[in-house]
Design a protein around this motif. Structure first.
Motif, short mmCIF file in Angstrom:
data_model
loop_
_atom_site.label_atom_id
_atom_site.label_comp_id
_atom_site.label_asym_id
_atom_site.label_seq_id
_atom_site.Cartn_x
_atom_site.Cartn_y
_atom_site.Cartn_z
N GLU A 151 0.82 -1.22 0.00
CA GLU A 151 0.00 0.00 0.00
C GLU A 151 0.86 1.26 0.00
OE1 GLU A 151 -2.85 2.28 3.20
OE2 GLU A 151 -3.09 0.11 3.04
N TYR A 152 1.96 1.25 0.71
CA TYR A 152 2.83 2.42 0.82
C TYR A 152 3.84 2.53 -0.31
CZ TYR A 152 0.88 2.69 5.52
OH TYR A 152 0.03 2.76 6.60
N GLY A 153 3.78 1.59 -1.28
CA GLY A 153 4.68 1.67 -2.43
C GLY A 153 6.04 1.04 -2.21
N TYR A 154 6.18 0.19 -1.20
CA TYR A 154 7.46 -0.46 -0.91
C TYR A 154 7.56 -1.86 -1.52
CZ TYR A 154 7.84 3.26 2.62
OH TYR A 154 7.88 4.47 3.28
N GLU A 155 6.59 -2.22 -2.35
CA GLU A 155 6.62 -3.49 -3.08
C GLU A 155 6.73 -4.73 -2.20
OE1 GLU A 155 5.89 -3.49 -6.28
OE2 GLU A 155 5.81 -1.32 -6.19
N GLY A 156 6.21 -4.65 -0.98
CA GLY A 156 6.22 -5.80 -0.08
C GLY A 156 7.46 -5.89 0.80
N PHE A 157 8.46 -5.06 0.53
CA PHE A 157 9.68 -5.12 1.33
C PHE A 157 9.39 -4.67 2.76
CE2 PHE A 157 11.67 -5.30 -2.78
CZ PHE A 157 12.77 -6.11 -2.56
N LEU A 158 9.89 -5.48 3.70
CA LEU A 158 9.80 -5.13 5.10
C LEU A 158 11.00 -5.71 5.82
CD1 LEU A 158 8.26 -7.79 6.88
CD2 LEU A 158 6.63 -7.08 5.15
N TYR A 159 11.29 -5.15 6.98
CA TYR A 159 12.42 -5.65 7.76
C TYR A 159 12.16 -5.46 9.24
CZ TYR A 159 14.01 -0.84 8.56
OH TYR A 159 14.10 0.48 8.95
N GLY A 160 12.94 -6.16 10.04
CA GLY A 160 12.81 -6.04 11.48
C GLY A 160 13.92 -6.83 12.16
N PHE A 161 13.73 -7.05 13.44
CA PHE A 161 14.71 -7.75 14.26
C PHE A 161 13.99 -8.83 15.05
CE2 PHE A 161 15.85 -3.28 13.79
CZ PHE A 161 17.06 -3.40 13.12
N ALA A 162 14.34 -10.09 14.80
CA ALA A 162 13.73 -11.18 15.54
C ALA A 162 14.21 -11.12 16.99
CB ALA A 162 14.12 -12.52 14.91
N ALA A 163 13.41 -11.67 17.89
CA ALA A 163 13.74 -11.64 19.32
C ALA A 163 14.93 -12.54 19.67
CB ALA A 163 12.53 -12.04 20.15
N ASN A 164 15.11 -13.62 18.88
CA ASN A 164 16.20 -14.55 19.16
C ASN A 164 16.52 -15.35 17.90
OD1 ASN A 164 14.32 -16.81 19.05
ND2 ASN A 164 13.68 -16.21 21.12
N GLU A 165 17.57 -16.15 17.97
CA GLU A 165 18.01 -16.91 16.81
C GLU A 165 16.96 -17.93 16.35
OE1 GLU A 165 22.01 -19.21 15.25
OE2 GLU A 165 21.68 -19.02 17.41
N LYS A 166 16.32 -18.58 17.31
CA LYS A 166 15.30 -19.57 16.98
C LYS A 166 14.17 -18.93 16.16
CE LYS A 166 12.06 -22.75 19.22
NZ LYS A 166 11.53 -23.20 20.52
N LEU A 167 13.73 -17.76 16.57
CA LEU A 167 12.66 -17.06 15.85
C LEU A 167 13.15 -16.59 14.48
CD1 LEU A 167 9.74 -16.45 16.43
CD2 LEU A 167 10.43 -14.30 17.46
#
Length: 130
Positions: free
Chosen positions: A70-86
């Motif tokens: 919707e915002y024109g980012y073509e589905g790209f998103l990023y973040g930080f998982a809480a831990n390695e398993k996640l």
């Protein structure tokens, strides 16, 4: 970055929150930043062995993917998982790519993976306020 937009996931016909996600537009990265997301305690495998609703995380990622398009980012998103398993769960189930630049659990999801998430984890959108 802008302030967070927070979205809640509920089961149709209820007001019981099953999960929450906070998103921020990141025009510099041309991606949506997943500031945080959390499943309700009864849906969190880290808290209970008797998960009430499976797939909450996928539905939250689907909301993020929709907003990214919707915002024109073509589905790209990023973040930080809480831990390695996640982090590895996100990679295996959602096609997340381990970036690891800003944080050891830094990940991104590209257009192809975002489209797949949207196909698997569909939902009905409402602007109702809880």
């Amino acid at each position: 970055m802008d302030s967070c937009e927070v979205y809640g996931l509920v089961i149709k016909g209820t007001v019981d929150i099953q999960g929450l996600i906070a998103l921020e537009k990141d025009a510099n990265s041309k991606a949506l930043y997943v500031s945080w997301m959390v499943a309700a305690p009864q849906n969190n495998k880290e808290i209970t062995d008797d998960v009430k609703n499976v797939g909450v995380g996928g539905h939250l990622f689907s909301i993020a993917a929709d907003k990214s398009f919707e915002y024109g980012y073509e589905g790209f998103l990023y973040g930080f998982a809480a831990n390695e398993k996640l982090l590895w769960h996100y990679s295996k189930v959602f096609g997340a790519i381990h970036v690891g630049i800003l944080h050891p659990y830094h990940f991104m999801i590209d257009t192809v993976s975002a489209k797949k998430i949207r196909e698997v984890y569909d939902y009905e959108w409402t602007d109702a306020k809880i």
